[in-house]
Design an enzyme around this catalytic site. Structure first.
Site: not given
Ligand code: NAG
Length: 240
Positions: A96, A219, A221
């Protein structure tokens, strides 16, 4: 682009830039990985000596302006990060905002700038910030990626005010790992933007790789799925 093999220690220290943004999740995901013949130690990076311990680096999401401004106020850190991003032997992954920092130039609306001069991790990539606009500021899209483990299970990619690839130069030698399904594509940026004419075929390229460098506009994660982290460690960090 082929990766030159390098000698790596048994324990590989991976830094996650921890100035601002979603870094703790990256640390947790990396610590879950069990690559063959190596142990991963993931640490937060706030200072130069911390970075100097690392074989590889994650630049997480957050505000790219804030990240670069904090880094430039920490002695020696910004210069060392730029060196790290340029070194073909060092694996770096930008997610990002991290992807914006890895671009040659990035733009929004009428503006064009390069956040941090020299931090061109990918080479030949221009990105457009916030192209998805307010309506699609956050969305989830299933990505099907043959090279992931368990490839029949789509990866649920979460996009939060994601940057989009404006264009890739024909010489960039970038490998596209995943494309956004057509129904999720953002509107193309204006043809007369300061970044030049966008390449509409590049807009949906949300996951790119070049040598030991990688960028994702989403993202990974936040998905509860470690397979993108696993991919990066195997392909870019370990180079296998
Ligand atoms: C792990 O180490 C063994 C012994 O050196 C080697 O044969 C094997 O190929 C290694 N595995 C990987 C995935 O590199």
């Amino acid at each position: 682009m082929t990766i030159q093999p390098i000698e790596l220690p048994e324990t590989i220290v991976i830094g996650v830039l921890a100035l601002q943004g979603a870094f703790i999740e990256h640390i947790h995901y990396l610590q879950k990985l069990r690559p063959q013949n190596h142990t991963i130690k993931a640490i937060p990076i706030r200072t130069l000596p911390e970075l100097q311990q690392c074989q590889a680096l994650v630049i997480p999401g957050g505000e790219s302006t804030v990240i670069s401004s904090i880094a430039s106020h920490t002695p020696g850190l910004l210069e060392a990060l730029i060196e790290f991003a340029r070194d073909p032997q060092k694996a770096v992954w930008g997610t990002c905002a991290g992807m914006i920092l890895m671009a040659d130039v990035d733009g929004i609306g009428g503006g064009r700038k390069k956040m941090v001069k020299g931090w061109e991790g990918i080479g030949g990539m221009k990105v457009w910030r916030n192209l998805y606009g307010t309506q699609l500021e956050s969305f989830e899209a299933p990505l099907t990626i043959p090279s992931l483990s368990n490839p029949s299970k789509p990866f649920n990619a979460i996009f939060i005010r994601a940057p989009a690839v404006h264009s890739l130069s024909p010489e960039s030698q970038v490998e596209v790992v995943a494309q956004l399904p057509e129904q999720f594509l953002p509107p193309p940026p204006p043809l007369d933007s300061p970044l030049g004419e966008p390449n509409v075929d590049d807009l949906g390229k949300v996951w790119l790789k070049k040598g030991r460098k990688m960028v994702t506009s989403f993202h990974p994660e936040l998905s509860g799925d470690v397979r993108v982290h696993e991919f990066w460690v195997e392909k870019c960090v370990l180079g296998r």
